[in-house]
Design a protein around this motif. Structure first.
Motif, PDB file in Angstrom:
ATOM      1  N   PRO A   1      30.731  49.119 -19.741  1.00 41.25           N
ATOM      2  CA  PRO A   1      29.336  48.634 -19.739  1.00 41.25           C
ATOM      3  C   PRO A   1      28.910  48.152 -21.112  1.00 41.25           C
ATOM      4  CG  PRO A   1      29.519  50.747 -18.642  1.00 41.25           C
ATOM      5  CD  PRO A   1      30.841  50.486 -19.266  1.00 41.25           C
TER       6      PRO A   1
ATOM      7  N   GLU B   1      27.497  44.576 -22.143  1.00 40.24           N
ATOM      8  CA  GLU B   1      26.232  44.378 -22.841  1.00 40.24           C
ATOM      9  C   GLU B   1      26.376  43.409 -24.003  1.00 40.24           C
ATOM     10  OE1 GLU B   1      24.402  48.058 -24.031  1.00 40.24           O
ATOM     11  OE2 GLU B   1      24.420  48.695 -21.931  1.00 40.24           O
TER      12      GLU B   1
ATOM     13  N   ALA C   1      34.548  53.909 -17.764  1.00 39.39           N
ATOM     14  CA  ALA C   1      33.189  54.283 -17.379  1.00 39.39           C
ATOM     15  C   ALA C   1      32.179  54.035 -18.492  1.00 39.39           C
ATOM     16  CB  ALA C   1      33.176  55.744 -16.962  1.00 39.39           C
TER      17      ALA C   1
ATOM     18  N   MET D   1      45.101  59.567 -18.004  1.00 46.92           N
ATOM     19  CA  MET D   1      44.332  59.108 -16.845  1.00 46.92           C
ATOM     20  C   MET D   1      42.851  59.336 -17.064  1.00 46.92           C
ATOM     21  SD  MET D   1      45.148  60.022 -12.950  1.00 46.92           S
ATOM     22  CE  MET D   1      46.742  60.642 -13.150  1.00 46.92           C
ATOM     23  N   VAL D   2      42.544  60.563 -17.519  1.00 50.11           N
ATOM     24  CA  VAL D   2      41.145  60.897 -17.769  1.00 50.11           C
ATOM     25  C   VAL D   2      40.591  59.996 -18.866  1.00 50.11           C
ATOM     26  CG1 VAL D   2      39.608  62.703 -18.598  1.00 50.11           C
ATOM     27  CG2 VAL D   2      41.423  63.263 -16.984  1.00 50.11           C
TER      28      VAL D   2
ATOM     29  N   SER E   1      30.111  49.100  -7.823  1.00 47.36           N
ATOM     30  CA  SER E   1      29.141  49.873  -7.056  1.00 47.36           C
ATOM     31  C   SER E   1      29.397  49.719  -5.551  1.00 47.36           C
ATOM     32  CB  SER E   1      27.717  49.433  -7.396  1.00 47.36           C
ATOM     33  OG  SER E   1      27.601  48.060  -7.103  1.00 47.36           O
TER      34      SER E   1
ATOM     35  N   LEU F   1      32.100  52.041  -4.260  1.00 47.77           N
ATOM     36  CA  LEU F   1      31.821  53.464  -4.161  1.00 47.77           C
ATOM     37  C   LEU F   1      31.120  53.758  -2.854  1.00 47.77           C
ATOM     38  CD1 LEU F   1      30.606  53.994  -7.778  1.00 47.77           C
ATOM     39  CD2 LEU F   1      32.698  54.884  -6.746  1.00 47.77           C
TER      40      LEU F   1
ATOM     41  N   PHE G   1      41.540  57.014 -19.724  1.00 49.04           N
ATOM     42  CA  PHE G   1      41.341  55.653 -19.223  1.00 49.04           C
ATOM     43  C   PHE G   1      40.068  55.572 -18.387  1.00 49.04           C
ATOM     44  CE2 PHE G   1      42.001  52.313 -16.089  1.00 49.04           C
ATOM     45  CZ  PHE G   1      42.335  51.259 -16.908  1.00 49.04           C
ATOM     46  N   MET G   2      39.925  56.572 -17.577  1.00 49.37           N
ATOM     47  CA  MET G   2      38.749  56.679 -16.708  1.00 49.37           C
ATOM     48  C   MET G   2      37.473  56.640 -17.538  1.00 49.37           C
ATOM     49  SD  MET G   2      38.038  57.173 -13.572  1.00 49.37           S
ATOM     50  CE  MET G   2      36.365  57.465 -13.062  1.00 49.37           C
TER      51      MET G   2
END
Lengths: 982, 200
Positions: free
Chosen positions: B164, B168, B160, B152-153, B191, B194, B155-156
């Protein structure tokens, strides 16, 4: 977000790691194991050397064990074969335990510290006789020698290697040897016995080479009972067969002289038939009559004198020599709630070396045996310790007026087991004491996390292990949500009822059943079975549950019955009934009265049915179901199976409205020359079946034939009912039947040629699995029969279902002649079996596993899918998806699926499965000499998190995730800001 | 002991009729259980443990134990075909079919029933060792990462930091088109999901 939750769900399911077997550090978490030895028959102390003090014991369950004298723990023990009855034990050379067993034909020596067998000798002789073992420090040419009299032959056996040094036969047909004596310090042996039960024979034998030195005999007018008591090294006392004349025989210097004394001369009142109990104390012997125990001293030449007469229940120990030429013995007498232990010197009856009074639990009954041992106190006086065996088979060590330790060895002979729910947790009762505060909870989980990350220090690991094993949660005295905590109620052969907690196996209560105690009206009580009498759950919640104990007075099946009702929470007997009829069969009916007392039908030997409880309410509710009660009986000896129904009220007893006559509905008579019934099996009454339909490959449906009236019967050729190897494959066969017990219809019959018993079988849902021996392959086999209902098979048509033209809702009845088809398959299995059971879950959804008690006293779990008649060598793709395993000729034994892991349940007798409230879990209790209990999840614990689940890791993950969310949020905000500035 | 051992060796597989024990056709079966004591054995074969090995004849009808050197014997066995099983915690033994011949003065023939292998002498060895417990994997980063929480971590973090980067590297044209499409469908951006995202 949807993705996130999807991923979370996905991981959640993948986190249910398949944990079918145990890790080594999980031992003791869910399971407990207790070891027992049974009722002690003989005990020998080993306290001479410095170091560990031990006691060696042999028991009625054919066990040799050494116990720690300080705490009563078992150092080692060996379970001998069922026919290998221990006749005598002793310690030789200070390091070997000597056992004589199998009627005196096997002599073994065991290493005292570790129980390793050192040597084994087989002793044979011309005829069968009473086995006698003599180990005095007899030394022949620097070799310590054991003198064994067995099978009509006197053997001198070397202690070192078990070699027979010399042997001497006593071949006279009628000679019955009673005593073998070796006077201390002399080089000869006396063999004393009776010939033709009226002639006293004395042989004097040279101990060095077995040479016969002298033979004398004297005839008497009367006949002897056989038992003699040795009073001194040259005098014996015997009783004649009428039990009224005492004979004192002395054989000083090989001359036999005798004296007769009528028992009535010694006692004023006529005592009735007397029996000698022999304490083998110099100068003193005891006779026991119905009313009293009389101690008699021999003075001079055959003169007898009564020293004491007592009316109490008295038990006498063997003599113990405490110093040079001085002997002592112990007497134990009951007085109210305490027992008196007296140790007396042999030469002086009136003085006591020790007199103690010990408070004794009434629930242990009378003292049955006592063994004494002495030690030297610091002030150089003699101290004594006594090992006593009680009526409930428990073993206690007494020292300095207190019970040092006690062992509940009655639990080695459990007859029947049932379970009871614990009380519901009351709202008012505070449980805060046992529950930990949040900080400690978290600390515990951090420790656990350290353990999983392998960062823990050895101290931490020890702390974790301690925390897990001592979890107060599992041993609470209240009902739990998962139904893991229950009371196991065990009935032992001694007539004692034990309540054991499933959490840790401790004894919550134990009670000797007073109604099944020896009494005037019931001379030989035998306990039979245990039934659940009252299981309150709906409208009688404030009543305690209770169990019914059924017993009878005497070994024959027409002896009168005894019923006893016991409260499951306290173990107190609140009601008992002495019946006026016998008990041949007990049928718990599926009806209860308003207080949730279950109705029971007791069938007596004359096939009358008696209804219990005897209340008007019970008879009312029974009347409406009168025509629906059927039962059957199996007569093994004649090969007849009969079915019965109720007819009318008893014609003979006018007053008894709870008695009914029965009528025979059907009978199946098996040809006695070719078939003998060896095993029957039925479904468990409380088994739940989730669905009748079984989906098979290609979206097809099969309907299981589910009937609670199914009976499995296995018969073998009468010749082949003996042991393996006694018949050839051609003359042995095994026939199995599936019978409907309401109509007597044989649903299925199958013959296995060249096979024989013993057969172990288990019947569940619509299948039966049985284990037998295949003589042709000379291997054990297991077969499965599955039975399907063909009459419902045409319900597959969707249109019929839609229109309602189907018979799915029609009740299953034995009267509708169902068309059944059976499927069967056989596989090889490696081991012999002692017991077989099947897992039981509360709703029957979880797939089944067989629990197999192997000959090595282990319990193996075997998936039922291995015993599926639809297995084939090359299953189709669709069948593979359904979970069909390719066919192999033998069943696999996977060591990790032994639910007893590396433990043995010695002397395994039966395996009991109880459903927990949690659907995935079965509680398994295996008993024999040992007890073993565990939780078992046949398809893994799919409905709850395992004990291993790391909450700390979950917390940390959540914290990390939240932190990450904030970090990314801040990052993205900053980035957006930068973008805008640009 | 010295006197007994050679005697035993002689008796091995040629068991003599036992002395005069009533019936004429009773024989002895003598054999040996051999447990390899290599470095790989897991403590079960320690000398103390050897005393817990039992040898059973015909499903427990007779039970005997091992002498320190592993020898065992059954006395007074009638001629015929028998089955010997060895019960030892930690080892899997095949049952052995034993034929005691009446004609040949109790000559013993033995064969393992599991694999039908004949034995030239009655020496029983375990087919395999039995491991009753699962073995705990030692701690490794991989196992931590493989655990659901680790995944899970992982994948997170991937989302994150790698997403991006991916964005790019995309073609600016396509990027714009995709963004327009997203806007038109009204899919909220990360965004806006959140807290506080809506304020921007």
């Amino acid at each position: 977000m949807a993705i996130m939750s999807f991923i979370f769900v996905f991981f959640f399911f993948s986190s249910l790691q398949p944990i079918l077997s145990l890790y080594e550090d999980q031992v003791g978490l869910m399971d407990w194991h207790q070891q027992y030895i049974g009722k002690v028959k003989q005990a020998v102390f080993h306290t001479h050397k410095t170091g560990r003090k031990r006691v060696v014991a042999s028991t009625e369950q054919n066990i040799i064990a050494t116990l720690d004298l300080r705490r009563g723990e078992i150092f080692w023990r060996h379970v001998l074969g069922p026919n290998d009855v221990v006749d005598g034990i002793d310690i030789a050379l200070g390091k070997y335990v000597i056992t004589l067993s199998s009627g005196g034909s096997i002599l073994r020596a065991w290493n005292l510290p570790d129980g390793q067998m050192v040597w084994e000798s087989s002793l044979h002789g011309p005829k069968h006789s009473k086995p006698l073992l003599l180990t005095r420090n007899l030394i022949i040419e620097k070799d310590n020698v054991l003198i064994v009299f067995s099978n009509g032959r006197l053997n001198a056996v070397s202690c070192i290697d078990g070699e027979v040094l010399w042997k001497k036969d006593f071949e006279e047909e009628s000679l019955e040897v009673q005593q073998v004596i070796q006077p201390p310090g002399s080089g000869f042996i006396y063999v004393l016995g009776f010939a033709a039960s009226s002639q006293f024979e004395m042989y004097k034998i040279n101990a060095k080479n077995g040479e016969l030195l002298k033979h004398e005999s004297t005839a008497f007018s009367g006949r002897f009972t056989g038992e003699v008591s040795l009073v001194s090294s040259e005098t014996v006392v015997a009783l004649d067969s009428t039990g009224s004349i005492l004979l004192t025989i002395s054989f000083h210097n090989g001359k036999i002289s005798s004296q007769q004394t009528p028992v009535s001369n010694l006692l004023e009142d006529s005592p009735g038939l007397a029996v000698i109990i022999h304490p083998s104390v110099t100068g003193i012997f005891a006779i026991k009559t119905d009313a009293a125990t009389i101690f008699i001293r021999v003075i001079g030449e055959g003169k007898l004198e009564v020293v004491e007469k007592t009316n109490h229940e008295t038990v006498v120990s063997d003599a113990l020599s405490i110093s040079e030429g001085q002997q002592a013995f112990a007497l134990v007498q009951h007085a109210g709630s305490s027992i008196h232990l007296t140790v007396k010197p042999a030469h002086d009856w009136d003085s006591n070396l020790l007199k103690e009074s010990i408070k004794m639990d009434q629930q242990r009954g009378f003292v049955h045996k006592v063994f004494i041992n002495n030690y030297i106190r610091t002030d150089r006086s003699h101290g004594f310790r006594a090992l006593i065996v009680m009526e409930d088979h428990s073993l206690l060590l007494l020292q300095q007026g207190a019970i040092v330790w006690s062992r509940e060895d009655g639990l080695a002979s459990i007859i029947d087991v049932t379970t009871s729910e614990l009380p519901v947790e009351k709202a008012g009762v505070s449980v805060a004491k046992v529950e930990l505060n949040l900080f400690e909870w978290l600390k515990g989980h951090v420790l656990k996390l350290k353990g999983t990350l392998m960062l823990a220090t050895p101290e931490d690991i020890a702390a974790i292990q301690h925390m897990r094993l001592k979890s107060s949660e599992k041993s609470k005295m209240t009902r739990d949500h998962n139904g893991f905590r229950k009371l196991l109620i065990a009935l032992t052969r001694a007539g004692k009822l034990f309540g054991l907690h499933t959490g840790d196996g401790r004894i919550v209560w134990s009670h000797l059943l007073q109604s099944l105690h020896k009494s005037e009206s019931c001379r030989q009580p035998i306990v039979l079975n245990l039934y659940q009498w009252q299981v309150p759950h709906h409208h009688a919640l404030d009543e305690n549950p209770s169990v019914l104990v059924v017993g009878r007075c005497g070994p024959s099946s027409d002896a009168l019955g005894v019923l006893s009702l016991v409260d499951s929470y306290t173990g107190k007997e609140f009601s008992s009934l002495s019946l006026v009829h016998s008990v041949a069969q007990v049928i718990p009916l599926p009806y209860t009265d308003s207080t949730e007392q279950r109705l029971h039908l007791l069938i007596d030997a004359d096939k009358h049915a008696h209804l219990y409880p005897k209340t008007p309410e019970a008879i009312d509710s029974f009347q409406s179901e009168f025509s629906n009660v059927y039962w059957y009986s199996v007569d093994d000896d004649n090969g007849i199976i009969k079915g019965y129904a109720l007819k009318t009220k008893c014609s003979s007893n006018v007053a008894d409205e709870f008695c009914f006559d029965s009528r025979e509905l059907w009978s199946i008579v098996l040809p006695s020359e070719s078939e003998k019934i060896i095993t029957t099996a039925t479904r468990k009454l409380n088994e739940a079946v989730h669905t009748q339909a079984k989906l098979i490959a290609d979206q097809d449906v099969m309907y299981k034939y589910i009937s609670s009236n199914l009976l499995f019967v296995a018969t073998v050729a009468p010749k082949a009912s003996g042991e393996i190897g006694s018949v050839t494959p051609e003359e042995s066969w095994l026939v199995v039947y599936l019978i409907d017990t309401v109509t007597g219809r044989v649903l299925h019959r199958m013959t296995h040629h060249g096979s024989q018993g013993p057969v172990q079988a288990v019947l569940s849902e619509n299948w039966v699995v049985y284990h037998y021996f295949n003589l042709r392959a000379h291997r054990y086999e297991m077969s499965v029969i599955e039975i399907y209902d063909q009459s419902r098979a045409d319900n597959k048509d969707v249109w019929k279902l839609v229109v309602g033209n189907h018979n799915l809702t029609s009740p299953v009845s034995s009267y509708s002649r169902a068309e059944v088809i059976t499927k069967s398959q056989s596989y090889f299995f490696t081991h012999s079996l002692k017991a077989i059971a099947v897992t039981l879950t509360v709703k029957g959804i979880t797939s089944k596993q067989l629990l197999i008690g192997t000959i090595g006293d282990q319990v193996l779990a075997l998936d039922k899918r291995f015993l599926d008649p639809r297995r084939s060598v090359n299953p189709k793709q669709a069948e593979r998806e359904e979970g069909i395993i390719p066919l192999t000729d033998s069943l696999p034994i996977i060591p990790q699926s032994y639910i007893t892991h590396s433990l043995r349940v010695e002397g395994l007798q039966s395996i009991i499965t109880v459903a927990a409230k949690l659907e995935s879990t079965t509680l398994v209790f295996a008993h024999g000499l040992d007890l073993f209990f565990t939780h078992y999840a046949p398809s893994r614990t799919y409905d709850s998190l395992t004990e291993d689940f790391s909450y700390a890791l979950l917390l940390i993950t959540i914290v990390v995730l939240v932190a990450a969310i904030f970090v990314t949020w801040i990052l993205s905000q900053r980035k957006e800001l930068q973008d805008r500035w640009r | 002991m010295a006197a007994v051992t050679p005697l035993l060796l002689l008796l091995l597989l040629s068991s003599a009729p036992s002395f005069s024990s009533g019936s004429r056709n009773a024989y002895n079966i003598n054999g040996r259980v051999k447990i390899p004591q290599g470095p790989g054995t897991k403590g079960y074969a320690l000398p103390g443990r050897m005393s817990n090995v039992k040898v059973l004849l015909n499903g427990g009808q007779n039970i005997t134990f091992l002498r320190p050197d592993g020898y065992f014997s059954f006395h007074n066995i009638p001629a015929g075909t028998h089955l010997i099983e060895v019960s030892a915690i930690g080892y899997f033994f095949s049952p052995v079919r034993v034929d005691v011949s009446a004609r040949n003065l109790g000559k013993v023939q033995a064969a393992l029933t599991e694999n039908r292998k004949g034995l030239s002498e009655l020496v029983l060895e375990p087919l395999r060792e039995e491991q009753y417990y699962e073995i705990r994997e030692p701690f490794s980063i991989m196992s931590l990462l493989k655990s659901p929480m680790g995944l899970m971590v992982g994948f997170m973090l991937a989302v994150a930091f790698l997403m991006p980067k991916l964005v790019e590297n995309m073609d600016p044209e396509e990027m714009r088109r995709a963004q327009e499409e997203m806007r038109s469908q009204g899919v909220p951006s990360l965004s806006s999901l959140l807290p506080g995202g809506a304020m921007n």
